[in-house]
Design an enzyme around this catalytic site. Sequence first.
Site, short mmCIF file in Angstrom:
data_model
loop_
_atom_site.label_atom_id
_atom_site.label_comp_id
_atom_site.label_asym_id
_atom_site.label_seq_id
_atom_site.Cartn_x
_atom_site.Cartn_y
_atom_site.Cartn_z
N HIS A 1 -7.43 -6.98 10.39
CA HIS A 1 -7.37 -6.07 11.52
C HIS A 1 -8.55 -5.11 11.39
O HIS A 1 -8.53 -4.19 10.59
CB HIS A 1 -6.03 -5.31 11.45
CG HIS A 1 -5.78 -4.44 12.62
ND1 HIS A 1 -5.94 -4.86 13.91
CD2 HIS A 1 -5.35 -3.15 12.69
CE1 HIS A 1 -5.62 -3.87 14.72
NE2 HIS A 1 -5.28 -2.83 14.02
N ASP B 1 11.34 10.09 8.54
CA ASP B 1 10.03 10.72 8.33
C ASP B 1 10.20 11.84 7.31
O ASP B 1 11.32 12.31 7.08
CB ASP B 1 9.47 11.29 9.65
CG ASP B 1 7.95 11.37 9.64
OD1 ASP B 1 7.29 10.53 10.29
OD2 ASP B 1 7.40 12.28 8.96
N GLY C 1 6.14 8.89 13.61
CA GLY C 1 5.02 9.42 14.40
C GLY C 1 4.91 8.64 15.70
O GLY C 1 5.90 8.09 16.21
N GLY D 1 8.45 6.30 9.11
CA GLY D 1 7.33 6.94 9.81
C GLY D 1 7.76 7.03 11.27
O GLY D 1 7.96 6.01 11.92
N VAL E 1 3.39 5.70 16.57
CA VAL E 1 3.67 4.25 16.58
C VAL E 1 5.14 3.99 16.23
O VAL E 1 5.81 3.18 16.88
CB VAL E 1 2.74 3.48 15.61
CG1 VAL E 1 3.05 2.00 15.64
CG2 VAL E 1 1.27 3.72 15.95
N ASN F 1 -2.43 1.42 8.38
CA ASN F 1 -3.80 0.98 8.08
C ASN F 1 -4.31 1.55 6.76
O ASN F 1 -3.83 2.59 6.34
CB ASN F 1 -4.72 1.42 9.22
CG ASN F 1 -4.70 0.43 10.36
OD1 ASN F 1 -4.74 -0.78 10.13
ND2 ASN F 1 -4.60 0.93 11.59
N ARG G 1 -7.32 8.34 9.15
CA ARG G 1 -8.57 8.70 8.46
C ARG G 1 -9.16 9.93 9.13
O ARG G 1 -9.32 9.94 10.35
CB ARG G 1 -9.53 7.51 8.53
CG ARG G 1 -10.73 7.68 7.63
CD ARG G 1 -11.42 6.33 7.46
NE ARG G 1 -12.80 6.47 7.11
CZ ARG G 1 -13.67 5.49 7.18
NH1 ARG G 1 -13.29 4.31 7.60
NH2 ARG G 1 -14.91 5.67 6.83
N1 APR Z 1 6.85 8.95 4.08
C1 APR Z 1 7.23 8.79 5.36
N2 APR Z 1 6.50 9.15 6.42
C2 APR Z 1 5.33 9.71 6.16
C3 APR Z 1 4.83 9.92 4.87
C4 APR Z 1 5.66 9.52 3.80
N3 APR Z 1 5.28 9.68 2.52
N4 APR Z 1 3.62 10.49 4.95
C5 APR Z 1 3.35 10.64 6.24
N5 APR Z 1 4.37 10.17 7.00
C6 APR Z 1 4.55 10.17 8.43
C7 APR Z 1 3.93 11.38 9.11
O1 APR Z 1 4.77 12.52 8.96
C8 APR Z 1 3.83 10.91 10.55
O2 APR Z 1 4.95 11.30 11.33
O3 APR Z 1 3.90 9.08 9.03
C9 APR Z 1 3.79 9.37 10.42
C10 APR Z 1 2.53 8.76 10.98
O4 APR Z 1 2.51 9.01 12.34
P1 APR Z 1 1.19 9.41 13.17
O5 APR Z 1 0.40 10.38 12.38
O6 APR Z 1 1.63 9.77 14.54
O7 APR Z 1 0.36 8.06 13.17
P2 APR Z 1 0.58 6.81 14.13
O8 APR Z 1 -0.32 6.93 15.30
O9 APR Z 1 2.02 6.59 14.37
O10 APR Z 1 0.01 5.64 13.21
C11 APR Z 1 0.71 5.23 12.07
O11 APR Z 1 -0.05 2.98 12.14
O12 APR Z 1 -1.50 1.97 13.59
C12 APR Z 1 -1.37 2.54 12.34
O13 APR Z 1 -3.56 3.47 11.83
C13 APR Z 1 -2.23 3.78 12.16
O14 APR Z 1 -1.88 3.97 9.79
C14 APR Z 1 -1.51 4.48 11.07
C15 APR Z 1 -0.06 4.14 11.35
#
Ligand code: APR
Length: 316
Positions: A179, A37, A15, A13, A17, A124, A86
């Site tokens: 959390h 990702d 994104g 992931g 975080v 989460n 969500r």
């Molecule tokens: N495999 C890998 N990555 C994935 C998949 C998957 N099957 N599905 C979604 N993703 C990636 C998305 O493409 C995205 O880049 O997960 C990433 C999530 O990043 P953001 O949407 O920016 O979310 P972020 O703010 O980083 O939060 C990630 O951490 O704190 C928790 O609640 C938050 O659950 C959330 C997680």
Amino acid sequence: MAAGKKYKIACIGAGNVGASAAQYCAEMELGDIVLFDIVEGMPQGKALDLTEAGPIRGYGSVLTGTNDYADIHGADVCIVTAGLPRKPGMSRLDLLNTNGKIMTTVAENIAKHAPDSTVIIVTNPLDVMVYLGFKKLGFPKERVMGMAGCLDSARMRAFVAMELGVSMKNVDTMVLGSHGDHMVPLPHHTTVSGIPITKLLPQEKIDAIVQRTRKGGGEIVALLKTGSAFYAPGASAARMAQSIIRDEKQLLPCSAYVNGQYGLDDVYIGVPVVLGKDGAEKIVEIEISDEERKALHTSAEEVRTGISGLKEVGIL
Ligand code: APR
């Protein structure tokens, strides 16, 4: 994990975080970093951008981005932030279903490509996702944990420091439990250079700090309007990776598998943990008040409800 070895951290992931965690890991030169990702080009772009910051920031970590799980091969630590937030109209069960499926795929791939890694889950709903990850990974419980308490404690430390006008570095605390709204901040274990905050602040100020800590994530969401916090969550995950990779034995609140501690069984919940080369090496049981214990159990019930939800949708 042997001394002198070059470590590898996989951020599953990439994104907000995941990329922040990668940045902090690079700044601390914990090892080489792979950003994974499913979005094509995005992890590659972020890895290149972070690489280009290296000459200025003075780090030499090798950063790569990928859409191929094979590239996480041999990772020592995996930081999992993959998931969807969500969205309006989405129920908790919908979120469990969506992120539960993602977590299942992620766990299967980590088990396949990085079977000796220690896994820090951030997605989460946290404690439920860690439980699911643990079940799907098939790793020893010490090598699967969640990042939450470290973030919640950092928030509380910041709020205490802001209230007192002292350095955040002097403030220490512990936040236990799940959390979310039922987390359990421990004001009686909160100190400023060893001085309990109960001697420094009136009760109503302490209560307000506890409440603000509980709502810490929501406060950022309300300000950002789109998205949620990522600097402090990324820094918290990197801090946990640091303690594991460097075998620092830091005592940090983490979501860990309890079997008997604090009167709880077969659940992941935020408790004080010694983090070292073997992962969550030891859960430390501290004295907490009856009220705090009750809150911890309520919090565990909330996690169990989520676990039942996963069973309901056939993921567990
Ligand atoms: N495999 C890998 N990555 C994935 C998949 C998957 N099957 N599905 C979604 N993703 C990636 C998305 O493409 C995205 O880049 O997960 C990433 C999530 O990043 P953001 O949407 O920016 O979310 P972020 O703010 O980083 O939060 C990630 O951490 O704190 C928790 O609640 C938050 O659950 C959330 C997680």
